[in-house]
Write a protein that holds these residues in place. Structure first.
Motif, PDB file in Angstrom:
ATOM      1  N   VAL A  38       0.874  -1.173   0.000  1.00 10.27           N
ATOM      2  CA  VAL A  38       0.000   0.000   0.000  1.00 10.27           C
ATOM      3  C   VAL A  38       0.912   1.224   0.000  1.00 10.27           C
ATOM      4  O   VAL A  38       1.601   1.496   0.987  1.00 10.27           O
ATOM      5  CB  VAL A  38      -0.926   0.017   1.228  1.00 10.27           C
ATOM      6  N   HIS A  41      -2.093   6.010   1.512  1.00 11.98           N
ATOM      7  CA  HIS A  41      -3.244   5.757   2.371  1.00 11.98           C
ATOM      8  C   HIS A  41      -4.251   6.901   2.261  1.00 11.98           C
ATOM      9  O   HIS A  41      -3.868   8.062   2.055  1.00 11.98           O
ATOM     10  CB  HIS A  41      -2.802   5.607   3.830  1.00 11.98           C
ATOM     11  N   LYS A  42      -5.507   6.570   2.420  1.00 14.53           N
ATOM     12  CA  LYS A  42      -6.558   7.585   2.379  1.00 14.53           C
ATOM     13  C   LYS A  42      -6.322   8.621   3.476  1.00 14.53           C
ATOM     14  O   LYS A  42      -6.035   8.277   4.619  1.00 14.53           O
ATOM     15  CB  LYS A  42      -7.929   6.933   2.564  1.00 14.53           C
ATOM     16  N   GLN A  44      -3.891  10.779   3.365  1.00 17.10           N
ATOM     17  CA  GLN A  44      -2.469  11.134   3.388  1.00 17.10           C
ATOM     18  C   GLN A  44      -2.211  12.396   2.565  1.00 17.10           C
ATOM     19  O   GLN A  44      -2.817  12.611   1.509  1.00 17.10           O
ATOM     20  CB  GLN A  44      -1.646   9.969   2.821  1.00 17.10           C
ATOM     21  N   GLU A  68     -12.973  -3.818   0.031  1.00 12.17           N
ATOM     22  CA  GLU A  68     -12.475  -2.894  -0.983  1.00 12.17           C
ATOM     23  C   GLU A  68     -13.553  -2.563  -2.011  1.00 12.17           C
ATOM     24  O   GLU A  68     -14.313  -3.428  -2.440  1.00 12.17           O
ATOM     25  CB  GLU A  68     -11.274  -3.498  -1.711  1.00 12.17           C
ATOM     26  N   TRP A  96      -7.054   4.733  -1.194  1.00 12.90           N
ATOM     27  CA  TRP A  96      -5.852   3.933  -0.992  1.00 12.90           C
ATOM     28  C   TRP A  96      -5.292   3.525  -2.350  1.00 12.90           C
ATOM     29  O   TRP A  96      -6.034   3.381  -3.327  1.00 12.90           O
ATOM     30  CB  TRP A  96      -6.163   2.674  -0.186  1.00 12.90           C
ATOM     31  N   THR A  98      -2.647   0.577  -4.027  1.00 11.63           N
ATOM     32  CA  THR A  98      -1.898  -0.660  -3.806  1.00 11.63           C
ATOM     33  C   THR A  98      -1.279  -1.135  -5.117  1.00 11.63           C
ATOM     34  O   THR A  98      -1.854  -0.934  -6.195  1.00 11.63           O
ATOM     35  CB  THR A  98      -2.831  -1.755  -3.250  1.00 11.63           C
TER      36      THR A  98
END
Length: 221
Positions: A38, A41-42, A44, A68, A96, A98
């Motif tokens: 990841v 991150h949400k 961030q 998800e 997010w 990834t």
């Protein structure tokens, strides 16, 4: 040393002024990540815009149960429109991110450099507008699938949209289920049906699409 080596997936680079290209090469940094990491991150705060040089990234959010909910994928030659928005509006990242492929290489363009290119290079503005338009189209297509089509057709559509050049998708049934918000058993059952009908071939962690065009032409019920 130029960070944007040839061949590059970013066609707009060939149309930049020498000054803009020099600025881009002197300020941009390259970052490599492995599958499953990841990297954003949400919520961030990010320091610039991101271009995918190679590999695939998955951008998603989560529901209240921790499942998800995919937003879009980023492939080589594409820019993350969320990072672009964060830079221009100075907001935090809304999702997010990834790594989906075995590995990925991402170029990070600092905020000041990105704003300079946006303000002074028409080619960059055209590229960003085209990227945004394509992403809006993709999101509208995804919304249409969820609201109109049955799950079987959504699985078919996911396979077609995810299909790489070699037609082999390296992904578990559970991963597909997570992306589509359903159960692994449902995905496995439909994939076995597609294999029986001759559309795909299944093996461990691999799905070979025999004909993406034929799979895409299946009419939803």
């Amino acid at each position: 040393m130029s960070i944007f080596t040839q061949p590059s997936p970013f066609a707009f680079l060939n149309q930049l002024s020498e000054q803009a290209l020099a600025e881009l090469n002197s300020k941009t940094t390259a970052h490599c990540f492995n599958q499953g990491e990841v990297i954003i991150h949400k919520g961030q705060k990010i320091g610039g815009a991101y271009l995918v040089q190679s590999g695939t990234l998955r951008v998603y959010t989560m529901d209240i149960n921790g499942n998800e909910k995919p937003i879009y994928s980023l492939n080589a030659g594409e820019i993350c429109i969320f990072s672009m928005d964060c830079v221009l509006r100075q907001v935090v990242y809304p999702a997010w991110v990834t790594v989906d492929s075995d590995s990925v290489e991402v170029f990070a363009i600092p905020t000041s450099t990105f704003k300079y290119l946006y303000e002074h290079e028409p080619t960059v503005r055209d590229y960003l507008l085209n990227s945004l338009s394509q992403r809006v189209f993709d999101l509208m297509s995804a919304i249409e699938e969820v609201t109109i089509y049955d799950l079987e057709h959504r699985i078919n559509s996911f396979l077609v949209r995810t299909c790489p050049v070699d037609h082999i998708i390296t992904m578990s049934h559970n991963d597909i289920a997570v992306r589509l918000g359903t159960a692994r058993e449902v995905v496995s059952r439909h994939l076995k049906l597609l294999e029986k009908q001759g559309y795909i071939e299944l093996s461990r962690m691999k799905i070979k699409i025999l004909s993406p065009e034929t799979l895409a032409s299946i009419t939803p019920q």
